[in-house]
Design an enzyme around this catalytic site. Structure first.
Site, PDB file in Angstrom:
ATOM      1  N   ASN A  79      50.825  17.552 111.567  1.00  0.00           N
ATOM      2  CA  ASN A  79      49.854  16.461 111.602  1.00  0.00           C
ATOM      3  C   ASN A  79      50.641  15.152 111.536  1.00  0.00           C
ATOM      4  O   ASN A  79      51.140  14.790 110.484  1.00  0.00           O
ATOM      5  CB  ASN A  79      48.899  16.608 110.410  1.00  0.00           C
ATOM      6  CG  ASN A  79      47.887  15.480 110.334  1.00  0.00           C
ATOM      7  OD1 ASN A  79      47.796  14.663 111.243  1.00  0.00           O
ATOM      8  ND2 ASN A  79      47.123  15.447 109.247  1.00  0.00           N
TER       9      ASN A  79
ATOM     10  N   LYS B 190      49.464  12.265 111.818  1.00  0.00           N
ATOM     11  CA  LYS B 190      48.609  11.194 111.267  1.00  0.00           C
ATOM     12  C   LYS B 190      48.772   9.937 112.133  1.00  0.00           C
ATOM     13  O   LYS B 190      49.002  10.057 113.338  1.00  0.00           O
ATOM     14  CB  LYS B 190      48.942  10.954 109.796  1.00  0.00           C
ATOM     15  CG  LYS B 190      48.898  12.256 108.997  1.00  0.00           C
ATOM     16  CD  LYS B 190      48.919  12.095 107.515  1.00  0.00           C
ATOM     17  CE  LYS B 190      48.891  13.473 106.880  1.00  0.00           C
ATOM     18  NZ  LYS B 190      48.873  13.427 105.429  1.00  0.00           N
TER      19      LYS B 190
ATOM     20  N   HIS C 161      39.950  17.168 107.427  1.00  0.00           N
ATOM     21  CA  HIS C 161      41.162  16.798 106.668  1.00  0.00           C
ATOM     22  C   HIS C 161      40.753  15.914 105.488  1.00  0.00           C
ATOM     23  O   HIS C 161      39.828  15.115 105.587  1.00  0.00           O
ATOM     24  CB  HIS C 161      42.140  16.057 107.586  1.00  0.00           C
ATOM     25  CG  HIS C 161      43.467  15.834 106.940  1.00  0.00           C
ATOM     26  ND1 HIS C 161      43.687  14.801 106.063  1.00  0.00           N
ATOM     27  CD2 HIS C 161      44.626  16.540 106.996  1.00  0.00           C
ATOM     28  CE1 HIS C 161      44.936  14.867 105.619  1.00  0.00           C
ATOM     29  NE2 HIS C 161      45.523  15.924 106.164  1.00  0.00           N
TER      30      HIS C 161
ATOM     31  N   GLU D  53      41.913  13.297 104.299  1.00  0.00           N
ATOM     32  CA  GLU D  53      41.881  11.849 104.573  1.00  0.00           C
ATOM     33  C   GLU D  53      40.595  11.479 105.305  1.00  0.00           C
ATOM     34  O   GLU D  53      40.035  10.404 105.094  1.00  0.00           O
ATOM     35  CB  GLU D  53      43.142  11.432 105.356  1.00  0.00           C
ATOM     36  CG  GLU D  53      44.366  11.420 104.444  1.00  0.00           C
ATOM     37  CD  GLU D  53      45.677  11.752 105.106  1.00  0.00           C
ATOM     38  OE1 GLU D  53      45.800  11.635 106.339  1.00  0.00           O
ATOM     39  OE2 GLU D  53      46.612  12.162 104.369  1.00  0.00           O
TER      40      GLU D  53
ATOM     41  N   GLU E 207      44.456  23.015 101.837  1.00  0.00           N
ATOM     42  CA  GLU E 207      45.257  21.841 101.486  1.00  0.00           C
ATOM     43  C   GLU E 207      44.717  21.204 100.202  1.00  0.00           C
ATOM     44  O   GLU E 207      43.757  20.420 100.258  1.00  0.00           O
ATOM     45  CB  GLU E 207      45.188  20.804 102.610  1.00  0.00           C
ATOM     46  CG  GLU E 207      45.759  21.280 103.925  1.00  0.00           C
ATOM     47  CD  GLU E 207      46.272  20.095 104.743  1.00  0.00           C
ATOM     48  OE1 GLU E 207      47.464  20.078 105.038  1.00  0.00           O
ATOM     49  OE2 GLU E 207      45.481  19.200 105.050  1.00  0.00           O
TER      50      GLU E 207
ATOM     51  N   GLY F 176      51.066  14.680 100.538  1.00  0.00           N
ATOM     52  CA  GLY F 176      51.892  13.477 100.517  1.00  0.00           C
ATOM     53  C   GLY F 176      52.428  13.102  99.138  1.00  0.00           C
ATOM     54  O   GLY F 176      52.932  12.003  98.950  1.00  0.00           O
TER      55      GLY F 176
ATOM     56  N   SER G 258      52.628  18.777 101.097  1.00  0.00           N
ATOM     57  CA  SER G 258      54.032  18.631 100.698  1.00  0.00           C
ATOM     58  C   SER G 258      54.909  19.818 101.106  1.00  0.00           C
ATOM     59  O   SER G 258      55.803  20.227 100.359  1.00  0.00           O
ATOM     60  CB  SER G 258      54.137  18.369  99.189  1.00  0.00           C
ATOM     61  OG  SER G 258      53.524  17.139  98.874  1.00  0.00           O
TER      62      SER G 258
ATOM     63  N   GLY H 263      52.531  17.497 107.184  1.00  0.00           N
ATOM     64  CA  GLY H 263      52.375  16.074 107.496  1.00  0.00           C
ATOM     65  C   GLY H 263      53.732  15.412 107.576  1.00  0.00           C
ATOM     66  O   GLY H 263      54.440  15.515 108.580  1.00  0.00           O
ATOM     67  N   GLY H 264      54.139  14.756 106.484  1.00  0.00           N
ATOM     68  CA  GLY H 264      55.375  13.955 106.448  1.00  0.00           C
ATOM     69  C   GLY H 264      56.589  14.646 107.044  1.00  0.00           C
ATOM     70  O   GLY H 264      57.314  14.048 107.858  1.00  0.00           O
TER      71      GLY H 264
HETATM   72  P1  PGA Z   1      52.017  16.286 103.788  1.00  0.00           P
HETATM   73  O1  PGA Z   1      50.590  16.220 104.518  1.00  0.00           O
HETATM   74  O2  PGA Z   1      52.774  17.439 104.382  1.00  0.00           O
HETATM   75  O3  PGA Z   1      52.654  14.954 104.079  1.00  0.00           O
HETATM   76  O4  PGA Z   1      51.749  16.498 102.334  1.00  0.00           O
HETATM   77  C1  PGA Z   1      49.896  17.387 104.845  1.00  0.00           C
HETATM   78  C2  PGA Z   1      48.606  17.044 105.529  1.00  0.00           C
HETATM   79  O5  PGA Z   1      48.032  15.993 105.275  1.00  0.00           O
HETATM   80  O6  PGA Z   1      48.113  17.819 106.363  1.00  0.00           O
END
Ligand code: PGA
Length: 253
Positions: A9, A11, A94, A96, A166, A172, A212, A233-234
């Protein structure tokens, strides 16, 4: 046997030329992987990215769709538009989207229905907040997100749905649940699916973990019972790091 999925992702990161550069670096690194790889890129890059991955083992996802068919919804895109430019999947629910944009289980459910109708697969994200976990409400929250998010979805449509567990507090933050907490949550999700459908059907649904995930913890995550992959994500923003995570879910021939 369920497939392994490694999902990214991006983002709101990377302009189109950066997505292109990323793919040029990434595709050769993962071309031998047995895992199913899906990259959720910004919607303005979906068309270009989808063209670029054609013929490879990587597919492209959108990060969001509107739950309506078409009309006066300035700034929004619908499922058909995303499918038309080459997306194979879309992220739905998600945290967010839930927390910043107020996406409820009901809205997520409508989005899933529209996505399936347009021929898109769905990556449906569920997960508890820290408050939920501290108050021992994790199972209840997950069961409700599954029951309400997948309402009216037929059993045969589940093959187009990947559930991403998640925990909101792990996204994050660098924090991850204990291994047994992940296994427990994934089993709660499969039990909720078994209640709606049946045990056999539930056992065929792919459930991945997100929050994470890094190249350091992916090997351990790949060995957890019932975990079919990861949503990253990151750590997906760097092609080399992400290819190492893909490596953790690649079975040696
Ligand atoms: P992250 O994000 O790996 O940066 O924790 C995961 C996500 O939001 O799907």
């Amino acid at each position: 046997m369920r497939s392994k999925y490694v999902l990214a992702n991006f983002k709101m990161n990377k302009v189109n030329s950066q997505v292109k550069e990323y793919l040029e670096q990434f595709l050769p690194l993962v071309e031998k992987s047995s895992a199913k790889i899906v990259l959720a890129v910004p919607s303005v890059s979906v068309k270009c990215a989808a063209k670029h991955v054609k013929g490879s083992n990587v597919s492209i996802a959108g990060q969001n769709i509107n739950e309506n068919d078409f009309g006066a919804y300035t700034g929004e895109i619908n499922a058909e538009m995303l499918a038309d430019v080459g997306a194979s999947y879309v992220l739905v629910g998600h945290s967010e989207r839930r927390n910043i944009f107020g996406e409820s289980n009901e809205v997520a459910n409508k989005k899933i229905q529209k996505a399936l109708k347009a021929g898109l697969g769905c990556i449906y994200c569920v997960g508890e907040t820290l408050f939920d976990r501290k108050n021992k409400r994790t199972s209840q929250v997950l069961a409700t997100q599954i029951a309400e998010g997948l309402k009216s979805i037929y059993a045969n449509e589940l093959q187009s749905i990947i559930i991403a567990y998640e925990p909101v507090w792990a996204i994050g933050t660098g924090l991850t649940p204990q291994d047994e907490e992940i296994v427990e949550a994934v089993s709660v999700i499969r039990k909720a699916l078994a209640q709606m459908y049946d045990e056999n059907i539930a056992s065929e649904v792919a459930v991945v973990y997100g929050g994470s995930v890094t190249e350091n913890n992916s090997k351990v995550l790949s060995k957890l019972d019932g975990v079919d992959g990861v949503l990253v994500g990151g750590a997906s923003l760097d092609a080399e790091k992400f290819s190492k995570i893909v490596g953790a879910f690649t079975t040696k021939k």
